[in-house]
Motif scaffolding. Structure first.
Motif, PDB file in Angstrom:
ATOM      1  N   ALA A 130       0.833  -1.204   0.000  1.00  0.00           N
ATOM      2  CA  ALA A 130       0.000   0.000   0.000  1.00  0.00           C
ATOM      3  C   ALA A 130       0.867   1.253   0.000  1.00  0.00           C
ATOM      4  N   ALA A 131       0.267   2.366  -0.429  1.00  0.00           N
ATOM      5  CA  ALA A 131       0.978   3.641  -0.414  1.00  0.00           C
ATOM      6  C   ALA A 131       1.133   4.111   1.028  1.00  0.00           C
ATOM      7  N   GLY A 132       2.163   4.896   1.265  1.00  0.00           N
ATOM      8  CA  GLY A 132       2.391   5.404   2.615  1.00  0.00           C
ATOM      9  C   GLY A 132       3.577   6.327   2.547  1.00  0.00           C
ATOM     10  N   PRO A 133       3.903   7.013   3.645  1.00  0.00           N
ATOM     11  CA  PRO A 133       5.006   7.966   3.601  1.00  0.00           C
ATOM     12  C   PRO A 133       6.362   7.262   3.560  1.00  0.00           C
ATOM     13  N   VAL A 134       7.262   7.827   2.778  1.00  0.00           N
ATOM     14  CA  VAL A 134       8.633   7.321   2.756  1.00  0.00           C
ATOM     15  C   VAL A 134       9.599   8.495   2.870  1.00  0.00           C
ATOM     16  N   LEU A 135      10.811   8.163   3.268  1.00  0.00           N
ATOM     17  CA  LEU A 135      11.863   9.167   3.314  1.00  0.00           C
ATOM     18  C   LEU A 135      12.892   8.759   2.263  1.00  0.00           C
ATOM     19  N   ALA A 136      13.185   9.679   1.343  1.00  0.00           N
ATOM     20  CA  ALA A 136      14.182   9.398   0.302  1.00  0.00           C
ATOM     21  C   ALA A 136      15.434  10.192   0.620  1.00  0.00           C
ATOM     22  N   LEU A 137      16.574   9.485   0.640  1.00  0.00           N
ATOM     23  CA  LEU A 137      17.832  10.136   0.992  1.00  0.00           C
ATOM     24  C   LEU A 137      18.863   9.905  -0.092  1.00  0.00           C
ATOM     25  N   GLU A 138      19.678  10.896  -0.322  1.00  0.00           N
ATOM     26  CA  GLU A 138      20.860  10.675  -1.157  1.00  0.00           C
ATOM     27  C   GLU A 138      22.065  11.173  -0.385  1.00  0.00           C
ATOM     28  N   CYS A 139      23.087  10.325  -0.314  1.00  0.00           N
ATOM     29  CA  CYS A 139      24.270  10.650   0.486  1.00  0.00           C
ATOM     30  C   CYS A 139      25.523  10.274  -0.308  1.00  0.00           C
ATOM     31  N   LEU A 154      15.751   4.589   0.522  1.00  0.00           N
ATOM     32  CA  LEU A 154      14.345   4.815   0.851  1.00  0.00           C
ATOM     33  C   LEU A 154      14.083   4.198   2.205  1.00  0.00           C
ATOM     34  N   ILE A 155      13.418   4.936   3.075  1.00  0.00           N
ATOM     35  CA  ILE A 155      13.032   4.377   4.366  1.00  0.00           C
ATOM     36  C   ILE A 155      11.513   4.388   4.456  1.00  0.00           C
ATOM     37  N   ASN A 156      10.962   3.258   4.806  1.00  0.00           N
ATOM     38  CA  ASN A 156       9.514   3.145   4.960  1.00  0.00           C
ATOM     39  C   ASN A 156       9.114   3.740   6.299  1.00  0.00           C
ATOM     40  N   LEU A 157       8.509   4.923   6.276  1.00  0.00           N
ATOM     41  CA  LEU A 157       8.189   5.617   7.533  1.00  0.00           C
ATOM     42  C   LEU A 157       7.089   4.908   8.319  1.00  0.00           C
ATOM     43  N   ALA A 158       6.314   4.087   7.630  1.00  0.00           N
ATOM     44  CA  ALA A 158       5.303   3.313   8.359  1.00  0.00           C
ATOM     45  C   ALA A 158       5.987   2.327   9.305  1.00  0.00           C
ATOM     46  N   ALA A 159       7.181   1.883   8.927  1.00  0.00           N
ATOM     47  CA  ALA A 159       7.900   0.917   9.768  1.00  0.00           C
ATOM     48  C   ALA A 159       8.828   1.620  10.763  1.00  0.00           C
ATOM     49  N   VAL A 160       9.381   2.762  10.381  1.00  0.00           N
ATOM     50  CA  VAL A 160      10.350   3.468  11.235  1.00  0.00           C
ATOM     51  C   VAL A 160       9.951   4.940  11.314  1.00  0.00           C
TER      52      VAL A 160
END
Lengths: 248, 248
Positions: A130-139, A154-160
């Motif tokens: 399902a759709a949900g908020p994510v955090l996209a990072l580039e380092c 990509l971090i699944n914000l629903a999980a963390v």
DNA sequence: ACTGCGATTATGTATATACATATTGAGATG
DNA sequence: CATCTCAATATGTATATACATAATCGCAGT
């Protein structure tokens, strides 16, 4: 999970009986003295050979079976397994540790950070239903003055959820997650690519230069946690994997 | 060998007590209910919880310790281990199997075969101390009509004398060796390179195109047996490695 | 021959027991 | 107050025993 594992056998020191049986038998198998497919002595025969109880022999043989060296069949005995596919252990370290192992100073840089509703591509990468908020990072990770690796995560914000409050300026997302989220599974995909202009810019190499890409997807208790892609310039990086069926 | 291994736990079926303890505890650790560093119940407490003997608990805890999920300390108890570096299992299959898994017809071709006294370079690749005869092979593996992989192999004839009598026209050296030589250790190195003109010709790709190179060195009972380098065109190949600390 | 059944056999799992060993913590000693 | 010693404790290893389970072999009956 059907795979060939490893057996740890302490060398030196007065060996325990258990360890002696383990190393004896694996030695005989690996040296070829006991060929694949061949039956090895029954538990009661080994009991006599080592002058010990069946429980001790049984524990050792069970461990060898788990390690994939032998196969046990009720009523028939235990058999040396034919080698299947090779299973090598690939240790994937934190990049700081890898860089410092090279004797170079390590530096980390956060290039970009976006919080967004997951796109279709994000969901595909995270294997998210399902759709949900994510955090996209580039380092970027540096070894000395040179860029060592590009990290796209990509971090699944629903999980963390706590990740939403972290800027990741001072700490890289890898170690941040490791310290917080117990992970239960991971899948790595390793391939070679030609640098496109984004990679070329990030790693300060020529467009078209070969790069090694390591992608990792991590789950914690069935929930997708993160997807990360590391891109290394070809010259800078070699992955090493080892397999030793016995004698850690 | 200090690494994180895997635990096999059968799901479904009436679980044995041993397996129930294993999966219960690893679930509690992986879900984070028992945090890293925390002490888990003593053996005698688990004995009470599961209403079983200490031997049964002890076997389960020993297995968890071997798998790297917990650390046991005499007199102090057992503690949840902090995650170290990730250890993934890389399964390295026979190329025929990989190609056939893609649904493509497999074909093998022996390009060259030379028997010679080992050069300094050969000895470096094999990690061989003294000079001796080696067999150098070059082969190609096809998936359908397209070259899938280039294989460059050295075989230490001091370790595998029979290889001198084999032409390797009908059978690839990999499966030939697997069937004959029990191997006790292997080291893999994985990297990306740009195709030079030899690789380009062998794989029918452009010079400079990115390739994945997998090199493997194999030992049998302390003796170097073979060194092999597989080169794959980037598009054709992705290595997959998995890690699951529990629940195969 | 073919089929089915029961005895035999090797492994799988669990128990109770025993003693070894490393480590800690408390109390005795200098 | 430092240190030394000793008993307590949790794990490590091994034993003898018991019964369960799966696979195989041989025998009896059709």
């Amino acid at each position: 999970m059907s795979m060939i594992g490893t057996i740890d056998v302490d060398v030196g020191e007065p060996l325990s009986l258990h360890q002696r049986i383990l190393s004896d038998i694996s030695e005989r198998i690996l040296s070829g003295a006991w060929a694949p497919g061949q039956r090895i002595p029954f538990e009661h025969e080994l009991t006599a050979e080592y002058n010990c109880s069946r429980m001790t022999v049984n524990k050792a043989l069970s461990q060898l079976a788990k390690a994939g060296l032998i196969e046990r069949r009720r009523r028939s005995g235990s058999f040396v397994r034919r080698p299947q596919s090779q299973a090598a252990v690939l240790e994937i370290h934190d990049i700081r540790i890898e860089v410092e192992a090279l004797g170079l100073p390590y530096r980390y840089e956060r290039v970009a950070r976006h919080r967004r509703r997951s796109s279709a591509e994000d969901r595909a990468l995270l294997e998210l239903a399902a759709a949900g908020p994510v955090l996209a990072l580039e380092c970027r990770h540096f070894a000395g003055k040179r860029p060592f690796a590009r990290e796209q995560r990509l971090i699944n914000l629903a999980a963390v959820a706590e990740a939403a409050d972290e800027e990741f300026h001072a700490i890289a997302p890898g170690p941040w997650l490791i310290a917080r989220v117990p992970w239960s599974a991971a899948e790595h995909r390793i391939r070679a690519v030609a640098a496109d202009r984004h990679i070329a810019a990030a790693l300060d190499i020529a467009v078209g230069a070969p790069c090694l890409v390591v992608e990792r997807r991590t789950w914690s208790a069935e929930h997708p946690v993160t997807h990360v892609r590391f891109t290394y310039a070809a010259e800078s990086h070699t992955l090493v994997a080892r397999f030793t069926p016995s004698q850690g």
